[in-house]
Design an enzyme around this catalytic site. Structure first.
Site, PDB file in Angstrom:
ATOM      1  N   PRO A   1      54.629  35.678  49.817  1.00 18.16           N
ATOM      2  CA  PRO A   1      55.165  34.312  49.074  1.00 18.16           C
ATOM      3  C   PRO A   1      56.504  34.220  49.189  1.00 18.16           C
ATOM      4  O   PRO A   1      57.457  34.645  48.334  1.00 18.16           O
ATOM      5  CB  PRO A   1      54.869  35.214  47.531  1.00 18.16           C
ATOM      6  CG  PRO A   1      54.816  36.764  48.022  1.00 18.16           C
ATOM      7  CD  PRO A   1      54.394  36.887  49.221  1.00 18.16           C
ATOM      8  N   CYS A   2      56.864  33.466  50.150  1.00 15.00           N
ATOM      9  CA  CYS A   2      58.333  32.986  50.359  1.00 15.00           C
ATOM     10  C   CYS A   2      58.785  32.026  49.314  1.00 15.00           C
ATOM     11  O   CYS A   2      59.888  31.844  49.080  1.00 15.00           O
ATOM     12  CB  CYS A   2      58.582  32.588  51.762  1.00 15.00           C
ATOM     13  SG  CYS A   2      57.439  31.296  52.367  1.00 15.00           S
TER      14      CYS A   2
END
Length: 352
Positions: free
Chosen positions: A317-318
């Site tokens: 989850p950047c």
């Protein structure tokens, strides 16, 4: 949905530009016509003062707008046309077929329309799609011990040089050089925020990106070159797994991504990606926070670079990484998608 003028101007600009990265982020109600549309609707664009913006189709319906007949906002945002569906099914019935003009005529399909629709959706024409499917079968035959000459003829090529050239363009290497190469499958996945492409082998997921991400073609080419891999259309168990999990993620019944991943990066990059996976849904961290967690407080720029090198959107989850000042910062899939993902996760308290 109450918007400030800045946000309304942002959405109107996205509407005028038919920005696909805003699909699922908003719907627009047009007061002059009484209809509501997607951001990518092909209809003539309304005046700014005639637009009202909504987060969901339901909100637009409750505001008395009716769905647009052209962009069909109540259907799946990337639902395939009947032409594409019919042709894909025809390829699966006879994947070794080499298509001619008369074949389109037999299906009452205009060849130029098929070419245009496939190019828009898949980034390749129908003929290229059919050829890729045919070549995928050829590769399977070669790797299972089939003679190249037999495979060549079965694929519809009378010329060995023509077969090698076509094979090389699609697979990245001529058939005699693929004996020890990896085979990766690529599949188009429709999501609420727009189409994504998933690439995997039989065991792990290598890439998951939004189709309109800038530089996606280079990412795929680097993947193929680095692994000396052939990438062909198809399904694998990891692709089926991530498709199920993405559906759960978007409908709110998500718990945790379990699809096995293949991480291609340096030890430092992998350490950053592991930190990203430890950020709870609904929360955010800054680049400096992650650098500090790694014991390298001055490495926040390197953290940002590693964040940008992530090839597994949403799963790693950047989008949960923001600037130290609280600003959203950048995102490969588009800042509007990043904001939507963060709001979606904050609103879903059942996520672990």
């Amino acid at each position: 949905m109450i918007l400030n003028e800045e946000r309304k101007a942002e959405y109107y600009k996205a509407l005028i530009e038919k920005r696909s990265d805003y699909e699922g982020v908003f719907y627009v109600g047009v007061t002059s016509t009484g209809v509501f549309c997607r951001p990518t609707c092909p209809a003539r664009k309304p005046k700014y003062d005639n637009c009202e913006f909504y987060e969901t189709a339901q909100q637009a319906l409750l505001a008395s707008f009716r769905p647009c007949q052209r962009c069909q906002p109540l259907s799946h945002p990337n639902q395939v046309s009947d032409i594409i569906r019919l042709l894909v099914e025809a390829v699966e019935v006879n994947p070794e077929k080499r298509w001619k003009a008369r074949d389109f005529q037999a299906l009452s399909i205009d060849e130029s329309t098929a070419r245009r629709q496939f190019k828009k959706r898949f980034g390749m024409t129908f003929v290229e799609y059919a050829r890729a499917r045919r070549m995928g079968l050829a590769l399977k035959s070669i790797r299972s011990g089939g003679k190249i000459i037999d495979t060549q003829l079965a694929s519809g090529y009378d010329s060995s040089s023509g077969f090698r050239d076509a094979f090389s363009r699609i697979m990245g290497a001529p058939p005699t050089l693929l004996d020890d190469s990896r085979i990766l499958k690529a599949t188009w996945l429709d999501t609420q925020l727009g189409p994504m492409v998933a690439i995997a082998d039989e065991k792990e997921l290598y890439l998951l990106e939004f189709v309109d991400r800038r530089g996606l073609e280079r990412e795929v080419e680097r993947l193929r070159t680095r692994l000396k891999a052939a990438i062909i259309p198809g399904q694998t168990a990891p692709i089926q797994s991530i498709e199920r999990e993405l559906t759960q993620f978007f409908d709110g019944s998500f718990t945790e991504f379990q699809t096995p991943l293949h991480l291609m990066g340096s030890p430092f990059q992998k350490s950053v990606w592991e930190q990203l996976r430890q950020i709870p849904p609904g929360e955010t961290r800054s680049y400096a926070d992650i650098a500090l967690a790694l014991g390298k407080p001055t490495a926040y720029r390197a953290v940002a670079q590693a964040n940008g090198a992530n090839q597994l959107a949403i799963v790693i989850p950047c989008h949960r990484v923001i600037n130290s000042d609280g600003g959203l910062g950048g995102y490969g899939g588009g800042v509007a998608r990043k904001e939507w993902l963060l709001n979606h996760e904050k609103a879903r308290g059942q996520y672990d």
